[in-house]
Design an enzyme around this catalytic site. Sequence first.
Site, mmCIF file in Angstrom:
data_model
loop_
_atom_site.group_PDB
_atom_site.id
_atom_site.type_symbol
_atom_site.label_atom_id
_atom_site.label_comp_id
_atom_site.label_asym_id
_atom_site.label_seq_id
_atom_site.Cartn_x
_atom_site.Cartn_y
_atom_site.Cartn_z
ATOM 1 N N LYS A 45 0.729 -1.096 -0.008
ATOM 2 C CA LYS A 45 0.344 0.141 -0.407
ATOM 3 C C LYS A 45 0.794 1.248 0.154
ATOM 4 O O LYS A 45 0.314 2.594 0.066
ATOM 5 C CB LYS A 45 -1.141 -0.052 1.556
ATOM 6 C CG LYS A 45 -2.134 -1.301 1.297
ATOM 7 C CD LYS A 45 -2.175 -1.140 2.094
ATOM 8 C CE LYS A 45 -3.890 -0.125 3.027
ATOM 9 N NZ LYS A 45 -4.427 -0.413 3.816
ATOM 10 N N LYS A 47 1.844 2.623 1.689
ATOM 11 C CA LYS A 47 2.279 3.904 3.690
ATOM 12 C C LYS A 47 2.929 2.959 4.794
ATOM 13 O O LYS A 47 2.370 1.724 5.203
ATOM 14 C CB LYS A 47 0.695 4.341 3.386
ATOM 15 C CG LYS A 47 -0.035 3.102 3.979
ATOM 16 C CD LYS A 47 -2.149 3.723 4.090
ATOM 17 C CE LYS A 47 -2.454 3.537 4.812
ATOM 18 N NZ LYS A 47 -4.274 3.777 4.081
#
Length: 132
Positions: A45, A47
Amino acid sequence: MKKSITYGTFDLFHHGHLELLRRARALGDRLIVGLSTDEFNQKEKGKNSYHNYEKRKENLEAIKYVDLIIPEENWGQKEKDVNRYEVDIFTIGDDWKGEFDFLEPKCEVIYLPRTPNISSSIIRDDVIKISE
Ligand code: C2G
């Protein structure tokens, strides 16, 4: 018994998350949450969450709408989860609209309107501004 499932990082838990979980639970009788692992966040992702998996799990365990928490380790596990937990409804915020329609034959797919003006990144940015 009608079971729903949703997935997310749920970092810096806020009322947008709570509203999503409240509505997701209201779709049925049980709600399963696939909580993104730290590794999945970083590798897939892109992140880094502020809180690690254990802390984010602890937050969710305190939420009355959540009945079961499972780790979300990869994008592809949803179909298996839907089968394994005999899920009736897959639900997620409408920022993902259309992304999970492929689950349709196995379960109902419902995209719920996101809560406006709140996100983990807004919170992080505001905290940084305050601390400057
Ligand atoms: N959400 C919301 N309103 C907001 C912020 C988030 O309704 N203001 C919803 C998102 O749409 C999502 C859930 O809360 O359904 C969790 O949000 P995130 O932790 O940001 O999850 P995300 O990074 O979108 O991960 O495989 C699916 C992914 O794991 C979803």
